[in-house]
Design an enzyme around this catalytic site. Structure first.
Site, mmCIF file in Angstrom:
data_model
loop_
_atom_site.group_PDB
_atom_site.id
_atom_site.type_symbol
_atom_site.label_atom_id
_atom_site.label_comp_id
_atom_site.label_asym_id
_atom_site.label_seq_id
_atom_site.Cartn_x
_atom_site.Cartn_y
_atom_site.Cartn_z
ATOM 1 N N ILE A 1 65.651 45.365 130.347
ATOM 2 C CA ILE A 1 65.139 46.693 130.702
ATOM 3 C C ILE A 1 64.890 47.563 129.477
ATOM 4 O O ILE A 1 64.386 48.680 129.611
ATOM 5 C CB ILE A 1 66.095 47.416 131.676
ATOM 6 C CG1 ILE A 1 67.507 47.529 131.089
ATOM 7 C CG2 ILE A 1 66.128 46.715 133.020
ATOM 8 C CD1 ILE A 1 68.473 48.313 131.966
ATOM 9 N N GLY B 1 65.435 47.430 121.334
ATOM 10 C CA GLY B 1 65.303 48.191 120.109
ATOM 11 C C GLY B 1 65.465 47.278 118.916
ATOM 12 O O GLY B 1 65.612 46.057 119.056
ATOM 13 N N VAL C 1 68.773 45.615 125.929
ATOM 14 C CA VAL C 1 69.511 46.094 127.092
ATOM 15 C C VAL C 1 69.033 45.321 128.321
ATOM 16 O O VAL C 1 67.820 45.229 128.556
ATOM 17 C CB VAL C 1 69.318 47.605 127.310
ATOM 18 C CG1 VAL C 1 70.150 48.075 128.505
ATOM 19 C CG2 VAL C 1 69.711 48.377 126.058
ATOM 20 N N LYS D 1 74.297 46.066 126.865
ATOM 21 C CA LYS D 1 73.619 46.174 125.565
ATOM 22 C C LYS D 1 74.150 45.052 124.685
ATOM 23 O O LYS D 1 75.341 45.016 124.344
ATOM 24 C CB LYS D 1 73.866 47.537 124.925
ATOM 25 C CG LYS D 1 73.178 47.688 123.566
ATOM 26 C CD LYS D 1 73.223 49.122 123.085
ATOM 27 C CE LYS D 1 72.222 49.976 123.815
ATOM 28 N NZ LYS D 1 71.027 50.294 123.048
ATOM 29 N N ASP E 1 72.256 59.522 117.178
ATOM 30 C CA ASP E 1 70.939 59.076 117.636
ATOM 31 C C ASP E 1 70.550 59.820 118.914
ATOM 32 O O ASP E 1 70.171 59.204 119.913
ATOM 33 C CB ASP E 1 70.951 57.561 117.869
ATOM 34 C CG ASP E 1 69.544 56.970 117.938
ATOM 35 O OD1 ASP E 1 68.606 57.598 117.404
ATOM 36 O OD2 ASP E 1 69.387 55.889 118.525
#
Length: 408
Positions: A18, A21, A26, A41, A133
């Site tokens: 889904i 990065g 994830v 993750k 972040d």
């Protein structure tokens, strides 16, 4: 990174990817033991370093210990098949990034989301954790008015693994970097102050202050340039809101707000900061109906009520002398008179029969009903069975869910 679809890790049956990065992927997965969907993750890193694993366990435990109604719950962490992973609650409705357009949001609508995120960050900072972040993609929306901040501490965890915290290097999302992150300098909680202000700027203007041909160019611009004033992009932004945003976006950390509490406090004082509120339920009302708090007097009856801190949701008390406050149980037909499960009570540790409100000739009384995570008035915990008077503006906390009580 290999395709995890259809595989099992740590007892979690992975369904599909889904998100992805530079440092992790994830996946949505099913946990048969508890019959629930979760998000996993999976880090883009091998398990060869015992030093990294030790750090990973410590950081994951610290992140998992965070308990706040506006922070995604971490369920589990582990190492298997040559990777490290963290298991979190699954939020199917997506992130704030998916809902942002070039059209600016009105301040009350932005406040509904940005203030709870700010309070979540302030809480994390009080626990010694800096996010590093803060960006729209890391603000998940459990409901349109209920944000959940995700990915606490993972940037710190992963940049240590790759050894790039040295000056001249950086990690994260360049579009939302603070200047010190862009320069590769050490960061602290004031980078989160900058990040939150940058998200707010994007919400109320429809743009970022340093738009360029590439994220790297934008990152370099914020090292040398001052942000475009929000009112130049959206004249409806009030002068005071612009002043708060610009202070939080100062290039130098010492010129920003000293802490997240100070930024949230100034934002909370602005007209319209109460955002949206959930209307009291009725047989003919839709569960999703909302109204601005500014218009509540004209739209609903007045009376004793609780306002949920973080979302601004208003809960009007039923007109009875004894009111049970708690969280509904899907396995029974019994429900409390005030169901905090509709306002994040499950994540906040609210018990099914948490507390009781009593109307007396001398005013309102509050009693803890032996709850698991405690009932508090102005941060003083009540003993089980203890009755205390509460008055307008008292802060009532059930578990981690904070509410302000109003008699009328």
């Amino acid at each position: 990174m290999s395709d995890w679809s259809g595989k099992t890790i740590g007892g979690y049956q992975i369904s599909d990817e889904i998100g992805k990065g530079g440092m992790a992927v994830v996946c949505r997965a099913y946990q048969p033991q508890l019959e629930r969907w979760v998000a996993i993750k999976i880090m883009h890193t091998a398990l060869g370093s015992e030093e990294f694993l030790d750090r990973f366990r410590r950081e994951a435990k610290a992140i998992a210990a965070l308990r706040h109604p506006n922070i995604v719950t971490v369920y589990d962490y582990g190492e298997e098949a040559g990777v490290a992973y963290i298991v979190m609650e699954y939020v199917p409705s997506g992130s704030l990034k998916m809902h942002l357009t070039s059209e600016p949001m009105e301040w009350p609508d932005a406040a509904t989301l940005i203030l709870p995120v700010g309070r979540a960050l302030a809480y994390a900072h009080s626990q010694g954790i800096v996010h590093r972040d803060v960006k729209p993609a890391n603000i998940l929306l459990a409901r349109p008015e209920w944000p959940l901040l995700a990915d606490f501490g993972l940037i710190k965890l992963l940049d240590r693994q790759r050894g790039i915290t040295r000056p001249g290097t950086s990690l994260g999302t360049p579009t939302y970097f603070s200047p010190e992150q862009a320069a590769g300098d050490e960061v602290d909680h004031r980078s989160d102050v900058y990040g939150l202000a940058l998200v707010l700027y994007r919400m109320v203007t429809g743009h970022l202050p340093f738009e360029a041909e590439s994220p790297i160019d934008a990152m370099l611009r914020r090292l040398r340039d001052e942000p475009t004033l929000p009112r130049q992009l959206n004249p409806r932004v009030s002068p005071r809101l612009e002043e708060v945003i610009m202070r939080a976006l100062s290039r130098f950390p010492d010129d920003r707000y000293p802490d997240m509490e100070s930024l949230v406090a100034d934002l909370s004082r602005l007209p319209g900061a109460t955002g949206r509120a959930v209307m009291p339920s009725s047989p003919d009302a839709s569960a999703g109906t909302t109204a601005r708090l500014d218009n509540m007097v004209a739209d609903v009856d007045s009376g004793p009520h609780l306002v949920v801190r973080g979302t601004g949701a208003t809960i009007y008390l039923p007109g009875v002398a004894e009111i049970v406050v708690g969280r509904s149980d899907p396995h029974t037909t019994l429900s409390p008179d005030v169901d905090l499960g509709l306002h994040g009570g499950g994540q906040a540790g609210v018990s099914r029969s948490h507390a009781r409100l009593l109307r007396s000739s001398e005013g309102w009384l509050l009693e803890d009903l032996g709850s698991t995570n405690g009932t508090y008035v102005n941060e003083t915990q009540l003993a089980s069975g203890q009755l205390v008077h509460i008055r307008t503006n008292d802060i009532v906390r059930c578990g981690q869910l904070q509410m302000v009580f109003y008699e009328e």
